[in-house]
Design an enzyme around this catalytic site. Structure first.
Site, PDB file in Angstrom:
ATOM      1  N   ILE A 138       0.950  10.392   1.627  1.00  0.00           N
ATOM      2  CA  ILE A 138       0.481   9.232   0.880  1.00  0.00           C
ATOM      3  C   ILE A 138       0.520   8.040   1.823  1.00  0.00           C
ATOM      4  O   ILE A 138       1.250   8.035   2.810  1.00  0.00           O
ATOM      5  CB  ILE A 138       1.319   8.972  -0.396  1.00  0.00           C
ATOM      6  CG1 ILE A 138       2.811   8.823  -0.072  1.00  0.00           C
ATOM      7  CG2 ILE A 138       1.108  10.088  -1.404  1.00  0.00           C
ATOM      8  CD1 ILE A 138       3.662   8.556  -1.298  1.00  0.00           C
ATOM      9  N   ASP A 139      -0.280   7.038   1.525  1.00  0.00           N
ATOM     10  CA  ASP A 139      -0.416   5.898   2.414  1.00  0.00           C
ATOM     11  C   ASP A 139       0.905   5.144   2.574  1.00  0.00           C
ATOM     12  O   ASP A 139       1.762   5.167   1.688  1.00  0.00           O
ATOM     13  CB  ASP A 139      -1.473   4.925   1.874  1.00  0.00           C
ATOM     14  CG  ASP A 139      -2.837   5.563   1.749  1.00  0.00           C
ATOM     15  OD1 ASP A 139      -3.108   6.517   2.502  1.00  0.00           O
ATOM     16  OD2 ASP A 139      -3.617   5.110   0.898  1.00  0.00           O
ATOM     17  N   ARG A 140       1.028   4.459   3.686  1.00  0.00           N
ATOM     18  CA  ARG A 140       2.232   3.667   3.960  1.00  0.00           C
ATOM     19  C   ARG A 140       2.560   2.730   2.803  1.00  0.00           C
ATOM     20  O   ARG A 140       3.715   2.628   2.373  1.00  0.00           O
ATOM     21  CB  ARG A 140       2.030   2.843   5.243  1.00  0.00           C
ATOM     22  CG  ARG A 140       3.208   1.920   5.572  1.00  0.00           C
ATOM     23  CD  ARG A 140       2.880   1.006   6.738  1.00  0.00           C
ATOM     24  NE  ARG A 140       1.788   0.091   6.397  1.00  0.00           N
ATOM     25  CZ  ARG A 140       1.238  -0.772   7.267  1.00  0.00           C
ATOM     26  NH1 ARG A 140       1.671  -0.796   8.513  1.00  0.00           N
ATOM     27  NH2 ARG A 140       0.269  -1.566   6.880  1.00  0.00           N
TER      28      ARG A 140
END
Length: 305
Positions: A138-140
């Site tokens: 998942i994105d930062r």
């Protein structure tokens, strides 16, 4: 390392080459098989062919499989919010702002570094040198649930579930604007943006199929609290799809308004639910984690108007 030679049989007639390799070689995921094919490491009857090639069931398939890469990331004592853990898998509630795996600009201080410290040597090596154990990401600046495999057996099984969509992920988000309907589906291919290679975009040129199902949870003036269920897992999928239909995620400065939102680390997007079949027991595992404090504070502000 000696090449691996496989004889296709009648049961393989009509099967894609990448699927054939993933089925016959236990430690090879379908995506890894595709990379080998794309880089010319696989031949069919002595010829290189595309990954989509369908076998007739009589071919000799030769694959040059490289040795597993050593893990370059170092263990770091970074606190983890562990939601579920056993001998095969670990599920963590990742905070917004924590990078999943080392990359240029983020050589350490990542979730991978934390997992290496927490799990020791018991992480799958399939992910390679910089992302051991990582099945999906998942994105930062997205918070929430992420699963990692503690061994190659579990990694292979979970990767297969990603492919056939039995590993289900649900997200909650605050999107800009009001939705006319209560639920809907965005079915639009996603690929690299032609004008900015760091971004993704809905595109027919090289785009891969992407499907996001959404439903409204709560409506506010100018914003909507929504739940999204991923049918596919493309990079930035929810963020790209919501922006594509005119409802970018609040706080997303890449695909939405460029100005950051006060009190919000990143975009208002949270991986709230995860469902998978346990790779060893075969039992269904369903996990939920509450919205983080920043997300809840945003909802409270919107409720107050």
């Amino acid at each position: 390392m000696e090449p691996t030679v496989l004889q296709a049989g009648p049961e393989s007639a009509g099967v894609r080459l990448d699927s054939f390799l993933a089925a016959r070689l236990e430690k090879l995921t379908r995506s890894a098989a595709q990379r080998l094919i794309e880089t010319g490491q696989v031949t069919v009857d002595g010829r290189t062919v595309p990954k989509s090639c369908k076998l007739a069931g009589t071919e000799l398939v030769t694959a040059a499989i490289p040795e597993p890469e050593p893990v370059n990331a170092v263990p770091q004592d970074i606190p983890l919010d562990v939601v579920y853990e056993d001998g095969d898998v670990i599920v963590v509630n990742k905070p917004a702002g924590l990078v999943v795996h080392p990359a240029p600009g983020h050589p350490d201080g990542t979730l991978v570094n934390a997992l290496l410290y927490h799990c020791g040597s018991s992480l799958s090596g399939i992910g390679g040198a910089l992302r051991p154990g990582i099945v999906h990401r998942i994105d930062r600046d997205t918070s929430g649930l992420i699963i990692a495999a503690k061994n190659d057996f579990a990694h292979q099984a979970l990767a297969a579930q990603l492919q056939d969509h039995s590993l289900a992920r649900t997200y909650e988000a605050v999107a800009a604007g009001g939705f006319r309907e209560d639920r809907g589906t965005v079915d639009a291919p996603i690929g690299r943006c032609g004008s900015d290679r760091k971004k993704m975009a809905v595109t027919d040129r090289g785009g891969r199929p992407a499907v996001t199902h959404w439903e409204t949870l709560e409506r506010f003036s100018g914003y909507t609290h929504i739940r999204c269920r991923l049918e596919t897992g493309r990079t930035h999928q929810i963020r790209v799809h919501m922006a594509y239909i005119g409802h970018p995620i609040l706080g997303d400065t890449v695909y939405g308004a460029k100005k950051p939102v006060s009190g919000l680390t990143g975009q208002c997007l949270h991986a709230a639910g995860l469902r998978f079949v346990h790779p060893r027991t075969g039992e269904a595992v369903e996990l939920q984690c509450p919205l983080d404090a920043e997300f809840q504070n945003i909802l409270e502000k919107l409720r107050r108007g």
